[in-house]
Scaffold this active site. Sequence first.
Site, PDB file in Angstrom:
ATOM      1  N   GLY A   1       0.826  -1.211   0.000  1.00 56.32           N
ATOM      2  CA  GLY A   1       0.000   0.000   0.000  1.00 56.32           C
ATOM      3  C   GLY A   1       0.860   1.261   0.000  1.00 56.32           C
TER       4      GLY A   1
ATOM      5  N   HIS B   1      -5.723   9.777   9.169  1.00 60.08           N
ATOM      6  CA  HIS B   1      -5.882   9.648   7.716  1.00 60.08           C
ATOM      7  C   HIS B   1      -7.282  10.036   7.241  1.00 60.08           C
ATOM      8  CE1 HIS B   1      -2.056   7.601   6.634  1.00 60.08           C
ATOM      9  NE2 HIS B   1      -2.045   7.397   7.947  1.00 60.08           N
TER      10      HIS B   1
ATOM     11  N   ARG C   1     -15.425  -3.882   4.389  1.00 64.92           N
ATOM     12  CA  ARG C   1     -16.274  -4.002   5.593  1.00 64.92           C
ATOM     13  C   ARG C   1     -17.582  -4.739   5.289  1.00 64.92           C
ATOM     14  NH1 ARG C   1     -14.774   2.291   7.009  1.00 64.92           N
ATOM     15  NH2 ARG C   1     -12.580   1.909   6.677  1.00 64.92           N
TER      16      ARG C   1
ATOM     17  N   ASP D   1     -14.004  12.751   2.159  1.00 62.72           N
ATOM     18  CA  ASP D   1     -12.826  11.884   2.062  1.00 62.72           C
ATOM     19  C   ASP D   1     -11.632  12.599   2.669  1.00 62.72           C
ATOM     20  OD1 ASP D   1     -11.362   9.676   1.324  1.00 62.72           O
ATOM     21  OD2 ASP D   1     -12.073   9.694  -0.754  1.00 62.72           O
TER      22      ASP D   1
ATOM     23  N   VAL E   1      -6.686   7.902  -4.901  1.00 63.07           N
ATOM     24  CA  VAL E   1      -6.969   7.485  -6.272  1.00 63.07           C
ATOM     25  C   VAL E   1      -6.837   8.679  -7.217  1.00 63.07           C
ATOM     26  CG1 VAL E   1      -8.763   6.606  -7.814  1.00 63.07           C
ATOM     27  CG2 VAL E   1      -8.428   5.544  -5.582  1.00 63.07           C
TER      28      VAL E   1
ATOM     29  N   LYS F   1      -4.884  11.185  -6.998  1.00 62.32           N
ATOM     30  CA  LYS F   1      -3.465  11.473  -7.227  1.00 62.32           C
ATOM     31  C   LYS F   1      -2.838  10.400  -8.123  1.00 62.32           C
ATOM     32  CE  LYS F   1      -2.687  14.225  -3.114  1.00 62.32           C
ATOM     33  NZ  LYS F   1      -1.876  14.482  -1.926  1.00 62.32           N
ATOM     34  N   GLU F   2      -3.238   9.140  -7.868  1.00 57.01           N
ATOM     35  CA  GLU F   2      -2.679   8.036  -8.660  1.00 57.01           C
ATOM     36  C   GLU F   2      -3.075   8.183 -10.133  1.00 57.01           C
ATOM     37  OE1 GLU F   2      -3.086   4.902  -4.896  1.00 57.01           O
ATOM     38  OE2 GLU F   2      -4.358   4.644  -6.659  1.00 57.01           O
TER      39      GLU F   2
ATOM     40  N   ASP G   1       3.240  35.865  30.045  1.00 58.88           N
ATOM     41  CA  ASP G   1       2.862  34.474  29.766  1.00 58.88           C
ATOM     42  C   ASP G   1       2.444  34.201  28.336  1.00 58.88           C
ATOM     43  OD1 ASP G   1       0.370  35.901  30.022  1.00 58.88           O
ATOM     44  OD2 ASP G   1      -0.591  33.928  30.101  1.00 58.88           O
TER      45      ASP G   1
END
Length: 730
Positions: free
Chosen positions: A29, A166, A312, A373, A378, A380-381, A680
Amino acid sequence: MSRIIIISNRLPITIKKNKNGLVFEQSAGGLATGMSTLQEKNERLWIGWPGIANEQLNNGDKDSLQTKMTAMGYYPVFLSQSQVEDYYNGFCNKTIWSLFHCFTQYTEYENQLWDSYRRVNQIFCQTVLEIIKPDDIIWIHDYHLILLPYLLRKRIPGLTIGFFLHIPFPPVEIFRLLPWRNEMLEGVMGADLIGFHTYDYVRNFLDSVLRLRGYENRLGFINYQNRIIKVDSFPMGIDFDRFYNTSEQYKTKKEIKKIRDKVKNYKVIISVDRLDYTKGILERLKAFATFLEDNPEYWEKVIMILVAVPSRTTVTQYKKLKQQIDEKIGYINGQYGTLGWSPIWYLYRSLPFPELTALYYISDIALITPLKDGMNLVAKEYIATKKDSLGILILSEMAGAASEMGESLIVNPNNRTQISWTLKYALNMDEQEQQKRILSLQKRLKNYDVKKWADDFKENLIKIKDEQKNLAAKYLSPKNRLKIIKDYQQSFHRLFLIDYDGTLVPYHYKFKQAAPSTDVLGTIQLLCQDAKNRVVIVSGREKNILEKWFKDVPVDLIAEHGAWLKKGSDNWKTIEPLKKEWKEQIRPILELYTNRTPGSFIQEKEYSLVWHYIKTEPAFGRTRALELMDSLTYLTSNLDLEVNHGGRVIEIKAAGINKGITAYQWISEKKWDFIMAIGDDWTDEETFAHLPAWAYSIKVGSGMSQSKYNIHSSIEVRSFLKELAKKSSF
Ligand code: ADQ
């Protein structure tokens, strides 16, 4: 050299058991690639669950697994089937995943799931403690392990811990719905560096920390329990070269040819995701149906290849979604398809790398429209794979990637009409335009690839740890106290510049209208008894309040962060010179936006920074400007700056006054032989900045500061001032 310990829910390796014994399957991955870069400089170990439940392993299996995996640089965390069910399928995916993606309607709040989540985080903690060394660098990944930073910090306080989320961090209005929100915030704040994909998530997180826990931040730094934490965005990249070069690899070339033979002259729209409700697959299908309905001239000319990876599959929500998607595809193909043409080609499986990238390569358009998201790799890929620079990315504005990929066609995933129109626009885009957009997107992806991302995070983690150490070294030691007392006793003209809130009284007084206690007034009175001492209260409070509170002590006053000053019995006065140090803090944000917004540029004036977007594509420039205004309003909220937006420029300038400039009226008044400034917060840094090098500056708390020393609390300030005053010789 320190070791790097990566901790994630799953190891990048899966263990299965068949009749011949245990089988190891390595997964390559994006995260694994990023993490591999870390082992070039440090020894690296990865801790996580290997994907097989305890019930399937006997003791012999566990031992041999541990030995084999350790040799490969992995260390397994063992979990039972029911733990995986309640923690992973339960709390992680039915509570955090849905809530953090703002799907409150799917979020379950079950104590049993929460208990299991806590328990599994503790199991991770125990496993980590079995092998950890105090100087290891720990990098924890994602929402499965939010409590782990705190658990580890409790056991080894000095540990270097980074945490990266993420997925999105939701707005506080959503996050606060979680019954265990405080435990979650405390959990993650056990880390020294907390990373998110985008500034939006950083802002949401800081907002929650402020509103739910009461901790302010300054440019992403939080002073938390005598420790500085840094919160920042690190947009995750991909292994750019691997995707860029894939079309020249033998296996991919073969796939490209095979797919091209099948898709013939059709224009191809690709859609690739895990099958998840956040990815907006159903909405995308509806938008595609709208496109077909609105544009019959494209029938038999366009196909959508929809690839969905099973995910899932035991969770009800996901089963239901799968069924709805199957039905929708069936409906569209039935409605619009002809004997030789089906508008949607559907693949429900994971694809090997050559096949996946061949699909990216041959596709004319990628339609990636998640409803929410964290990043979306995806997108970017797809762009990285386009070595021939042909192709168009249509990307949802709800994907984290949208904030870096402005040259794609950005859409609202719920707006079917807009998506339909954008598809038509993309199908007609000329090659020159496609190339221009892709080249500039690729440049950015190459510059900040996954290795750079991992290195950047690690370097920032080491840096914040160093800053913490420097700070610890600055605490006012008994030895330094004695030195200051000696200097005090030997001096004749002493100036004290003392802040009020957070310095003479505890910080939380800021929110009250509380007058100084008798102890505070007594301390100041004691100092003022010595005629060699001149005391100035340097505050952000209103002048009338200060005057009222300190009417019985012979102090001078600076009010409203330097806007007003009062010497002795004189009347209040104002001064207005300007400063510019703040530019170093604001410039990086403008540079980030300039990098992400082609055509924009920064103009630097002596007392202001200006971000121009007159030369950008108008709609895009405007969107970016609004985003930047949002970030600046937030970032400058506790800086002394004005931010103005107008005429396609954003201008940031110093508001013109601060404590330091006003305090300089006293500093420059005569030849002092002892000066001490105590404060402070950031407003007191200005006072410190105006002191001569030999003066004593003391910061209250553990925040980063240019002060010479730090001191723990206002109680300590008062006791030290009293100690000094008592050393006066009359
Ligand atoms: P995901 O939700 O899984 O990740 P994404 O970032 O798109 O989403 O990553 C999916 C990965 O799966 C990509 O690397 C892609 O190549 C791969 N993939 C998708 N379909 C595939 C198929 N059919 N066959 C093989 N591989 C396939 C989470 C967050 C994201 C965030 C990432 C990284 O939800 O928002 O970008 O983590 O931080």
